[in-house]
Design a protein around this motif. Structure first.
Motif, short mmCIF file in Angstrom:
data_model
loop_
_atom_site.label_atom_id
_atom_site.label_comp_id
_atom_site.label_asym_id
_atom_site.label_seq_id
_atom_site.Cartn_x
_atom_site.Cartn_y
_atom_site.Cartn_z
N ASP A 1 0.82 -1.21 0.00
CA ASP A 1 0.00 0.00 0.00
C ASP A 1 0.85 1.27 0.00
O ASP A 1 0.43 2.30 -0.52
N ALA A 2 2.04 1.20 0.57
CA ALA A 2 2.93 2.37 0.64
C ALA A 2 3.89 2.44 -0.54
O ALA A 2 4.72 3.33 -0.61
N GLY A 3 3.78 1.50 -1.47
CA GLY A 3 4.66 1.48 -2.64
C GLY A 3 3.91 1.93 -3.89
O GLY A 3 2.73 2.29 -3.84
N ASP A 4 4.60 1.92 -5.00
CA ASP A 4 4.00 2.33 -6.26
C ASP A 4 4.10 1.15 -7.24
O ASP A 4 5.14 0.94 -7.87
N HIS A 5 3.03 0.38 -7.31
CA HIS A 5 3.01 -0.78 -8.20
C HIS A 5 1.98 -0.62 -9.31
O HIS A 5 1.57 -1.60 -9.93
N ASP B 1 14.84 -5.30 0.63
CA ASP B 1 15.87 -6.32 0.46
C ASP B 1 16.29 -6.40 -1.01
O ASP B 1 15.54 -6.92 -1.84
N THR B 2 17.46 -5.90 -1.32
CA THR B 2 17.92 -5.85 -2.71
C THR B 2 18.24 -7.24 -3.28
O THR B 2 18.42 -7.37 -4.49
N TYR B 3 18.30 -8.24 -2.42
CA TYR B 3 18.54 -9.60 -2.90
C TYR B 3 17.25 -10.27 -3.34
O TYR B 3 17.28 -11.32 -3.98
N ALA B 4 16.11 -9.71 -2.95
CA ALA B 4 14.82 -10.33 -3.24
C ALA B 4 13.88 -9.44 -4.05
O ALA B 4 12.96 -9.94 -4.69
N TRP B 5 14.11 -8.13 -4.03
CA TRP B 5 13.15 -7.19 -4.60
C TRP B 5 13.89 -6.06 -5.29
O TRP B 5 14.90 -5.57 -4.79
N ARG B 6 13.39 -5.61 -6.42
CA ARG B 6 14.00 -4.48 -7.13
C ARG B 6 13.78 -3.19 -6.35
O ARG B 6 12.66 -2.95 -5.86
N PRO B 7 14.78 -2.33 -6.24
CA PRO B 7 14.62 -1.07 -5.50
C PRO B 7 13.47 -0.20 -5.99
O PRO B 7 12.86 0.51 -5.19
N SER B 8 13.13 -0.27 -7.24
CA SER B 8 12.02 0.53 -7.76
C SER B 8 10.69 0.11 -7.13
O SER B 8 9.72 0.88 -7.17
N GLY B 9 10.64 -1.07 -6.52
CA GLY B 9 9.42 -1.56 -5.88
C GLY B 9 9.39 -1.38 -4.38
O GLY B 9 8.41 -1.78 -3.73
#
Length: 146
Positions: free
Chosen positions: A103-107, A126-134
């Motif tokens: 809810d606090a992100g931009d998807h 977590d940059t190992y599991a998720w892209r920073p843009s998300g």
């Protein structure tokens, strides 16, 4: 710089001294730039120990609310829980984030889905599991200059 310098600046900030916040931020930045992670952690632990007893808890509460204080979400769930997956942001099919971070992100426009999960943890920040843009606005991920 030693833990005494850090501790003194943190106490001035905690006591509400007008320049205390700026001074503490400068000392912390210098410490992070000049120390390895283990040394920085040791210095913080030594400096904060006096603050943990009694009136110093105000500083810790302020620190937790500071912008970027938590770079990763620490949500963990067991039992039937709603989680979001985003094929645009996830780096693996097992990656997911909690409802709060979604809810606090931009998807908008992303290929996301809602699932029920028996157990897991939020990958936001977590940059190992998720892209920073998300990442959501609360969990910016690790500092880029490190």
């Amino acid at each position: 710089m030693g833990w005494q310098t850090l501790s003194a600046s943190l106490r001035r900030w905690d006591s509400g001294t007008p320049s205390g916040e700026v001074e503490a931020a400068a000392v912390v930045e210098e410490l992070l730039d000049q120390s390895d992670d283990a040394e920085a952690l040791r210095l913080f632990a030594e400096a904060l120990e006096p603050s943990l007893a009694g009136s110093g808890t105000q500083f810790l509460q302020q620190l937790a609310r500071t912008e970027g204080a938590k770079c990763r979400c620490d949500a963990v769930w067991y039992g039937d829980t709603i989680a979001y997956g985003c094929k645009t942001c996830a780096l693996s099919s097992a990656s997911c984030i909690c409802v709060f971070c979604f809810d606090a992100g931009d998807h908008e426009g992303h290929d996301f889905y809602i699932s029920r999960s028996d157990y897991g943890c939020c990958d936001c920040g977590d940059t190992y599991a998720w892209r920073p843009s998300g990442f959501c606005r609360h969990h910016p991920g690790p500092r880029k200059d490190r």
